[in-house]
Design a protein around this motif. Structure first.
Motif, short mmCIF file in Angstrom:
data_model
loop_
_atom_site.label_atom_id
_atom_site.label_comp_id
_atom_site.label_asym_id
_atom_site.label_seq_id
_atom_site.Cartn_x
_atom_site.Cartn_y
_atom_site.Cartn_z
N ALA A 211 0.82 -1.22 0.00
CA ALA A 211 0.00 0.00 0.00
C ALA A 211 0.85 1.26 0.00
N GLN A 212 1.96 1.23 0.76
CA GLN A 212 2.86 2.37 0.92
C GLN A 212 2.07 3.64 1.23
N ASN A 213 2.26 4.71 0.48
CA ASN A 213 1.57 5.97 0.77
C ASN A 213 0.41 6.21 -0.20
N GLY A 214 -0.27 5.13 -0.57
CA GLY A 214 -1.43 5.26 -1.46
C GLY A 214 -2.57 6.00 -0.80
N LEU A 215 -3.42 6.57 -1.64
CA LEU A 215 -4.53 7.41 -1.15
C LEU A 215 -5.89 6.81 -1.44
N VAL A 216 -6.03 6.17 -2.59
CA VAL A 216 -7.32 5.66 -3.06
C VAL A 216 -7.12 4.28 -3.68
N ASN A 217 -8.21 3.67 -4.11
CA ASN A 217 -8.12 2.38 -4.76
C ASN A 217 -7.33 2.48 -6.07
N GLU A 218 -6.40 1.53 -6.26
CA GLU A 218 -5.62 1.52 -7.50
C GLU A 218 -6.44 0.89 -8.61
N ARG B 206 -4.72 14.91 -0.74
CA ARG B 206 -3.58 14.07 -0.36
C ARG B 206 -3.14 14.33 1.08
N ASN B 207 -3.50 15.49 1.63
CA ASN B 207 -3.09 15.82 3.00
C ASN B 207 -4.16 15.50 4.04
N GLU C 257 -14.86 14.25 -7.49
CA GLU C 257 -14.99 15.62 -6.99
C GLU C 257 -13.90 15.98 -5.98
N PHE C 258 -12.99 15.06 -5.72
CA PHE C 258 -11.89 15.28 -4.77
C PHE C 258 -12.40 15.71 -3.39
#
Length: 417
Positions: free
Chosen positions: A187-194, A320-321, A271-272
């Motif tokens: 997963a490391q520093n992932g944010l959302v589903n790949e 991302r933050n 929509e972030f």
């Protein structure tokens, strides 16, 4: 307290009155009479609500309240009042406090702060000291002070040998080990589903593989050690299959799914909106369908809100933050009542989780304790900020159309409506 519930449809498979419309008399915290009609001859307070349904009190197995340490996100007092008004007579509270609940003193503090409310609080203890995956925490001491299971919230146990030792050690006192399903080396520093949407939006992905590898590892260890393992908030189709096969082998494994993973997909990311940043991340429609099937087939034992209040400074920022997490107590029932059969949904909020976590349940019968959730399964509404009772407002279902209104609870000789 004496209450008379009028024309209540009873939803409780353990009750002889299941699917029947009855009047229910409650006196001093107990159900004393259930009948077609109960005359109110003593000017008893009546509860006569539109399309009233009642079930055993709901139990949410993954809730964060912040206190101690993060009271700006949520206090125990407001959290329990929110839970009550959302239909929950019991909640299991995660150990991600400050300090982390990895010792008996913190468990005792949390328990002491929860007395006197309609909703019961059951604390989880951390599995490892400081969530560091290095040393086992004070599991036996925490169990003696009220902890019902042990896990590092949203923190995977990277040390496989530590997981092996935990599963072996907890068998001495019938303890339950929880393992968050994510391999951080993947997963490391992932944010959302790949997947396709992460590529289109330029957001680093967390592969489904990260979840599935961790689950496969833990199931191999469980098969070797024995013991009891709970895997919270699974999110992929293959995770369902892995657990299904493990149960066929006779392994003592249970799992939960978060409400948002049953109702939403990663198409919400366009929509972030940082409220959609959850862990595990929202997955694909294929995964959502597999999870729903897993609930209907009984592979998935329970449904949770995975309620995690995050203050505005850490949520209303660049995607991302933002911290991972959403609140969900207030929206769980309405979000899922159209997706799942009402009886299936209630079973996953009552009988099944209480069995896994060894929580006493009360059937809707004369002579039993009144531990009830009151609701209307057919009232549609839009979930606006006005409906949020939590201190933090990071709701993934904000402005979504939901179906099913919760009236409140009757529990511990108290009514919260």
């Amino acid at each position: 307290m004496i209450l008379l519930l009028k024309s209540a449809t009873i939803i409780d498979k353990t009750s002889p009155f299941h699917q029947q419309i009855k009047d229910v008399l409650i006196e001093n915290g107990k159900i004393t009479k259930i009948s077609d009609t109960i005359e109110n001859t003593n000017n008893i307070k009546e509860i006569n609500l539109k399309n009233l349904h009642i079930s055993q009190g709901w139990f949410d197995t993954s809730v964060c309240f912040g206190e101690p340490g993060y009271e700006e996100r949520e206090t125990i007092e407001n959290g329990l009042n929110t839970a009550a008004k959302s239909g929950f007579t019991a909640v299991a509270v995660n150990s991600n406090t400050f300090p982390i609940a990895d010792n008996k003193a913190t468990i005792q503090y949390i328990k002491n702060k929860s007395y006197g409310f309609a909703t019961d609080l059951y604390p989880f203890g951390a599995l490892t000291k400081g969530y560091e995956s290095k040393d086992i925490a004070e599991l036996f001491d925490m169990k003696n002070y009220g902890a019902i299971a042990f896990g590092d919230y949203k923190k995977p146990i990277s040390n496989a040998n530590l997981m092996k030792i935990a599963l072996q050690y907890t068998q001495n006192f019938d303890g339950l080990v929880m393992s968050f399903p994510q391999d951080n080396s993947i997963a490391q520093n992932g944010l959302v589903n790949e997947e396709e949407n992460s590529t289109k939006l330029g957001l680093k992905g967390i592969p489904a593989l990260a979840e599935e590898m961790q689950i496969a590892r833990d199931l191999f260890i469980l098969e070797y050690t024995g013991g009891k393992l709970h895997i919270p908030t699974i999110s992929t189709a293959k995770s369902v299959n892995l657990i299904k096969e493990a149960k066929k082998k006779g392994l003592n494994v249970s799992c939960s799914v978060a409400a948002h993973h049953l109702a939403l997909t990663d198409s919400e990311l366009k929509e972030f909106n940082s409220n959609t940043k959850v862990l595990p991340p929202l997955r694909t429609e294929r995964d959502t369908e597999a999870l729903i099937n897993g609930v209907n087939e009984g592979v998935i034992d329970m449904i949770t809100s995975d309620h995690n209040p995050i203050d505005i400074e850490h949520k209303k920022v660049e995607y991302r933050n933002a911290k991972f997490g959403t609140i969900g107590l207030e929206s769980l029932f309405g979000a899922l009542n159209n997706i799942l059969d009402t009886e299936v949904l209630i079973d996953c909020l009552t009988t099944k989780p209480k069995q896994v976590f060894n929580i006493e349940s009360s059937s809707i019968q004369e002579g039993e304790l009144a531990n009830l959730t009151l609701f209307n399964p057919e009232e549609a509404f839009t979930f606006t900020e006005d409906a949020i009772l939590s201190t933090s407002k990071n709701a993934i279902f904000l402005n979504k159309k939901l179906n099913g209104k919760v009236y409140g609870i009757i529990s511990n000789n108290k009514a919260v409506l």
